[in-house]
Design a protein around this motif. Structure first.
Motif, PDB file in Angstrom:
ATOM      1  N   VAL A  88      -3.869 -12.323   1.751  1.00  0.00           N
ATOM      2  CA  VAL A  88      -4.259 -10.898   1.310  1.00  0.00           C
ATOM      3  C   VAL A  88      -3.443  -9.918   2.010  1.00  0.00           C
ATOM      4  O   VAL A  88      -3.106 -10.198   3.320  1.00  0.00           O
ATOM      5  CB  VAL A  88      -5.731 -10.596   1.804  1.00  0.00           C
ATOM      6  N   VAL A  89      -2.516  -9.216   1.347  1.00  0.00           N
ATOM      7  CA  VAL A  89      -1.616  -8.362   1.987  1.00  0.00           C
ATOM      8  C   VAL A  89      -1.819  -6.931   1.454  1.00  0.00           C
ATOM      9  O   VAL A  89      -2.678  -6.726   0.596  1.00  0.00           O
ATOM     10  CB  VAL A  89      -0.090  -8.782   1.415  1.00  0.00           C
ATOM     11  N   GLY A  90      -0.917  -6.118   2.142  1.00  0.00           N
ATOM     12  CA  GLY A  90      -1.162  -4.478   1.796  1.00  0.00           C
ATOM     13  C   GLY A  90      -1.070  -3.718   2.944  1.00  0.00           C
ATOM     14  O   GLY A  90      -1.050  -4.293   4.252  1.00  0.00           O
ATOM     15  N   PRO A  91      -0.670  -2.596   2.621  1.00  0.00           N
ATOM     16  CA  PRO A  91      -0.259  -1.575   3.968  1.00  0.00           C
ATOM     17  C   PRO A  91      -1.471  -1.351   4.716  1.00  0.00           C
ATOM     18  O   PRO A  91      -2.534  -1.756   4.428  1.00  0.00           O
ATOM     19  CB  PRO A  91       0.338  -0.160   3.365  1.00  0.00           C
ATOM     20  N   SER A  92      -1.097  -0.861   5.966  1.00  0.00           N
ATOM     21  CA  SER A  92      -2.235  -0.526   6.886  1.00  0.00           C
ATOM     22  C   SER A  92      -3.211   0.453   6.334  1.00  0.00           C
ATOM     23  O   SER A  92      -2.762   1.392   5.407  1.00  0.00           O
ATOM     24  CB  SER A  92      -1.585   0.275   8.279  1.00  0.00           C
ATOM     25  N   GLY A  93      -4.333   0.336   6.251  1.00  0.00           N
ATOM     26  CA  GLY A  93      -5.281   1.055   5.760  1.00  0.00           C
ATOM     27  C   GLY A  93      -5.916   0.746   4.460  1.00  0.00           C
ATOM     28  O   GLY A  93      -6.580   1.466   3.652  1.00  0.00           O
ATOM     29  N   THR A 149      -1.346 -19.963  -2.188  1.00  0.00           N
ATOM     30  CA  THR A 149      -1.386 -20.474  -3.420  1.00  0.00           C
ATOM     31  C   THR A 149      -1.501 -19.276  -4.396  1.00  0.00           C
ATOM     32  O   THR A 149      -1.254 -19.378  -5.568  1.00  0.00           O
ATOM     33  CB  THR A 149      -2.437 -21.508  -3.892  1.00  0.00           C
ATOM     34  N   ARG A 150      -1.818 -18.257  -3.811  1.00  0.00           N
ATOM     35  CA  ARG A 150      -2.137 -16.943  -4.435  1.00  0.00           C
ATOM     36  C   ARG A 150      -2.014 -15.646  -3.556  1.00  0.00           C
ATOM     37  O   ARG A 150      -2.528 -16.017  -2.395  1.00  0.00           O
ATOM     38  CB  ARG A 150      -3.600 -17.110  -4.979  1.00  0.00           C
ATOM     39  N   VAL A 151      -1.517 -14.689  -3.866  1.00  0.00           N
ATOM     40  CA  VAL A 151      -1.416 -13.618  -3.070  1.00  0.00           C
ATOM     41  C   VAL A 151      -2.062 -12.273  -3.904  1.00  0.00           C
ATOM     42  O   VAL A 151      -1.757 -12.135  -4.810  1.00  0.00           O
ATOM     43  CB  VAL A 151       0.245 -13.089  -2.830  1.00  0.00           C
ATOM     44  N   LEU A 152      -2.980 -11.840  -3.210  1.00  0.00           N
ATOM     45  CA  LEU A 152      -3.880 -10.654  -3.298  1.00  0.00           C
ATOM     46  C   LEU A 152      -3.226  -9.544  -2.803  1.00  0.00           C
ATOM     47  O   LEU A 152      -3.474  -9.357  -1.674  1.00  0.00           O
ATOM     48  CB  LEU A 152      -5.317 -10.804  -3.180  1.00  0.00           C
ATOM     49  N   ALA A 153      -2.925  -8.330  -3.474  1.00  0.00           N
ATOM     50  CA  ALA A 153      -2.049  -7.361  -2.754  1.00  0.00           C
ATOM     51  C   ALA A 153      -3.300  -6.121  -2.716  1.00  0.00           C
ATOM     52  O   ALA A 153      -3.783  -5.699  -4.079  1.00  0.00           O
ATOM     53  CB  ALA A 153      -0.983  -6.808  -3.525  1.00  0.00           C
ATOM     54  N   LEU A 154      -3.628  -5.611  -1.649  1.00  0.00           N
ATOM     55  CA  LEU A 154      -4.660  -4.386  -1.721  1.00  0.00           C
ATOM     56  C   LEU A 154      -3.806  -3.185  -1.861  1.00  0.00           C
ATOM     57  O   LEU A 154      -2.624  -3.181  -0.925  1.00  0.00           O
ATOM     58  CB  LEU A 154      -5.657  -4.561  -0.792  1.00  0.00           C
ATOM     59  N   ASP A 155      -3.926  -2.215  -2.485  1.00  0.00           N
ATOM     60  CA  ASP A 155      -3.229  -1.107  -2.773  1.00  0.00           C
ATOM     61  C   ASP A 155      -3.770   0.155  -2.111  1.00  0.00           C
ATOM     62  O   ASP A 155      -4.836   0.617  -2.753  1.00  0.00           O
ATOM     63  CB  ASP A 155      -2.861  -1.012  -4.368  1.00  0.00           C
ATOM     64  N   LYS A 156      -3.331   0.860  -1.167  1.00  0.00           N
ATOM     65  CA  LYS A 156      -3.967   2.133  -0.594  1.00  0.00           C
ATOM     66  C   LYS A 156      -3.997   3.129  -1.545  1.00  0.00           C
ATOM     67  O   LYS A 156      -4.870   4.053  -1.516  1.00  0.00           O
ATOM     68  CB  LYS A 156      -2.960   2.485   0.406  1.00  0.00           C
ATOM     69  N   ARG A 157      -3.142   3.051  -2.433  1.00  0.00           N
ATOM     70  CA  ARG A 157      -3.165   4.292  -3.589  1.00  0.00           C
ATOM     71  C   ARG A 157      -4.643   4.378  -4.269  1.00  0.00           C
ATOM     72  O   ARG A 157      -4.692   5.310  -4.893  1.00  0.00           O
ATOM     73  CB  ARG A 157      -2.059   4.022  -4.342  1.00  0.00           C
ATOM     74  N   HIS A 217      -7.406   4.237  -3.235  1.00  0.00           N
ATOM     75  CA  HIS A 217      -8.225   5.329  -2.600  1.00  0.00           C
ATOM     76  C   HIS A 217      -7.682   6.402  -1.661  1.00  0.00           C
ATOM     77  O   HIS A 217      -8.395   7.223  -1.194  1.00  0.00           O
ATOM     78  CB  HIS A 217      -9.495   4.597  -1.755  1.00  0.00           C
ATOM     79  N   ASP A 218      -6.429   6.382  -1.581  1.00  0.00           N
ATOM     80  CA  ASP A 218      -5.719   7.555  -0.877  1.00  0.00           C
ATOM     81  C   ASP A 218      -4.485   8.094  -1.699  1.00  0.00           C
ATOM     82  O   ASP A 218      -3.384   7.199  -1.747  1.00  0.00           O
ATOM     83  CB  ASP A 218      -5.492   7.035   0.410  1.00  0.00           C
ATOM     84  N   PRO A 219      -4.699   8.971  -2.494  1.00  0.00           N
ATOM     85  CA  PRO A 219      -3.573   9.587  -3.390  1.00  0.00           C
ATOM     86  C   PRO A 219      -2.623   9.935  -2.832  1.00  0.00           C
ATOM     87  O   PRO A 219      -1.326   9.934  -3.470  1.00  0.00           O
ATOM     88  CB  PRO A 219      -4.382  10.621  -4.315  1.00  0.00           C
ATOM     89  N   HIS A 220      -2.515  10.240  -1.475  1.00  0.00           N
ATOM     90  CA  HIS A 220      -1.301  10.635  -0.785  1.00  0.00           C
ATOM     91  C   HIS A 220      -0.551   9.352  -0.078  1.00  0.00           C
ATOM     92  O   HIS A 220       0.498   9.602   0.554  1.00  0.00           O
ATOM     93  CB  HIS A 220      -1.759  11.690   0.646  1.00  0.00           C
ATOM     94  N   ALA A 221      -0.990   8.329  -0.160  1.00  0.00           N
ATOM     95  CA  ALA A 221      -0.259   7.274   0.519  1.00  0.00           C
ATOM     96  C   ALA A 221       0.678   6.718  -0.366  1.00  0.00           C
ATOM     97  O   ALA A 221       0.814   6.862  -1.424  1.00  0.00           O
ATOM     98  CB  ALA A 221      -1.265   5.958   0.523  1.00  0.00           C
ATOM     99  N   PRO A 222       2.084   6.370   0.201  1.00  0.00           N
ATOM    100  CA  PRO A 222       3.379   5.628  -0.283  1.00  0.00           C
ATOM    101  C   PRO A 222       2.884   4.641  -0.887  1.00  0.00           C
ATOM    102  O   PRO A 222       1.861   3.978  -0.599  1.00  0.00           O
ATOM    103  CB  PRO A 222       4.102   5.559   0.961  1.00  0.00           C
ATOM    104  N   HIS A 223       3.465   4.460  -2.142  1.00  0.00           N
ATOM    105  CA  HIS A 223       2.967   3.231  -2.942  1.00  0.00           C
ATOM    106  C   HIS A 223       4.216   2.171  -2.637  1.00  0.00           C
ATOM    107  O   HIS A 223       5.292   2.106  -2.839  1.00  0.00           O
ATOM    108  CB  HIS A 223       3.064   3.410  -4.382  1.00  0.00           C
ATOM    109  N   ARG A 224       3.621   1.009  -1.609  1.00  0.00           N
ATOM    110  CA  ARG A 224       4.537   0.258  -1.119  1.00  0.00           C
ATOM    111  C   ARG A 224       4.476  -1.162  -1.762  1.00  0.00           C
ATOM    112  O   ARG A 224       5.393  -1.821  -1.852  1.00  0.00           O
ATOM    113  CB  ARG A 224       4.423  -0.183   0.473  1.00  0.00           C
ATOM    114  N   PHE A 225       3.219  -1.677  -2.349  1.00  0.00           N
ATOM    115  CA  PHE A 225       3.268  -2.702  -2.889  1.00  0.00           C
ATOM    116  C   PHE A 225       2.597  -2.616  -4.634  1.00  0.00           C
ATOM    117  O   PHE A 225       1.614  -1.828  -4.502  1.00  0.00           O
ATOM    118  CB  PHE A 225       2.449  -3.846  -2.226  1.00  0.00           C
ATOM    119  N   GLY A 226       3.209  -3.408  -5.281  1.00  0.00           N
ATOM    120  CA  GLY A 226       2.237  -3.307  -6.534  1.00  0.00           C
ATOM    121  C   GLY A 226       1.127  -4.181  -6.473  1.00  0.00           C
ATOM    122  O   GLY A 226       1.173  -5.009  -5.540  1.00  0.00           O
TER     123      GLY A 226
END
Ligand code: ADP
Ligand code: ADP
Length: 232
Positions: free
Chosen positions: A34-39, A209-217, A219-228
């Motif tokens: 499970v990856v994704g930016p802080s927050g 075997t699988r990577v799950l990306a959580l995306d801050k966008r 829930h936070d429209p101002h967050a930079p979009h760093r991962f798809g």
């Protein structure tokens, strides 16, 4: 079929939506990073899977059964640090888990039961490479060895799922590489299902075997979009 399923899981704090309609099936034997930016909600995700927090709505099932509130013996967890007891030896640290679960009222085992618990704990410590360190205290060991101990503690009840919360984040690169070898080996040997939260994208892809990306966008429209949000 899936060992762990999240259906339409939402976690909201006030008007802040942290997990938004998560639908996820984790197959038995898989290794999900499970990856994704802080927050982004990685810790929140782990807390709900651990049963430490009840989602605002949605259902979570383990083996088709609603998830137990408490982190039972079906789920083992390793945190980045501070998960071992400093006043207990390596062997006592691992036996403690067995004693508390098998003799919850006494919190102590005696006689043959104690000997069996010691044998079981010793075997697990050998599996994580601490067979020669049974009588050391955590303060006498390196950070890497303490994490090996935390892994042995997490596995002693033979959980179906091993949850790892940035388990190698505080370790030097060389030690981290050794831990990767260990975790991959335990995953295979014990037939584990692993869910690992990490900041390290390389680690996520090399172990998972699988990577799950959580995306801050979400829930936070101002967050930079760093991962798809991609699943592999
Ligand atoms: P990550 O682990 O990916 O950094 P978290 O799950 O810790 O993300 O946090 C996701 C978001 O939820 C953050 O914006 C955080 O401030 C918020 N959050 C987490 N826990 C709570 C809480 N108990 N109350 C209010 N907001 C929270
Ligand atoms: P998909 O399965 O659509 O390819 P992922 O595997 O990346 O997407 O995501 C799994 C689940 O997690 C999906 O239900 C997706 O909507 C959800 N998800 C991704 N990021 C977030 C987020 N920040 N908050 C809540 N849910 C998210």
């Amino acid at each position: 079929s899936a060992l762990l399923s999240l259906r339409n899981v939402w976690v909201e704090y006030g008007d802040r939506v942290v997990l938004e309609k998560v639908d996820l099936d984790v197959a038995e034997g898989s290794f999900v990073s499970v990856v994704g930016p802080s927050g982004a909600g990685k810790s929140t995700f782990l807390r709900v899977v651990l049963g430490q927090e009840v989602p605002t709505s949605g259902t979570i099932t383990l083996d088709g059964q609603p998830l137990a509130r408490e982190c039972g013996p079906d789920r083992g967890v390793v945190f980045q640090r501070y998960s071992v007891f400093p006043h207990l030896t390596v062997l006592q640290n691992v036996m403690f888990g067995l004693e508390c679960t098998k003799a919850p009222l006494l919190a102590r085992l005696f006689g043959d039961a104690k000997k069996r618990a010691a044998d079981e704990a010793t075997a697990m410590l050998q599996a994580v490479g601490l067979g020669d360190s049974l009588n050391l205290y955590p303060s006498q060991m390196s950070g890497g060895m303490q994490q090996r101990l935390a892994v042995a503690q997490a596995l002693i009840m033979r959980p179906r799922i091993l949850l790892l919360d940035e388990p190698f984040g505080a370790l030097d690169p060389g030690i981290r590489a050794d831990m990767h070898v260990l975790i991959r080996q335990l995953w295979r040997d014990f037939g584990l299902t692993v869910i690992m939260v990490t900041h390290d994208i390389k680690e996520a892809f090399s172990l998972g075997t699988r990577v799950l990306a959580l995306d801050k966008r979400r829930h936070d429209p101002h967050a930079p979009h760093r991962f798809g949000a991609t699943a592999v």
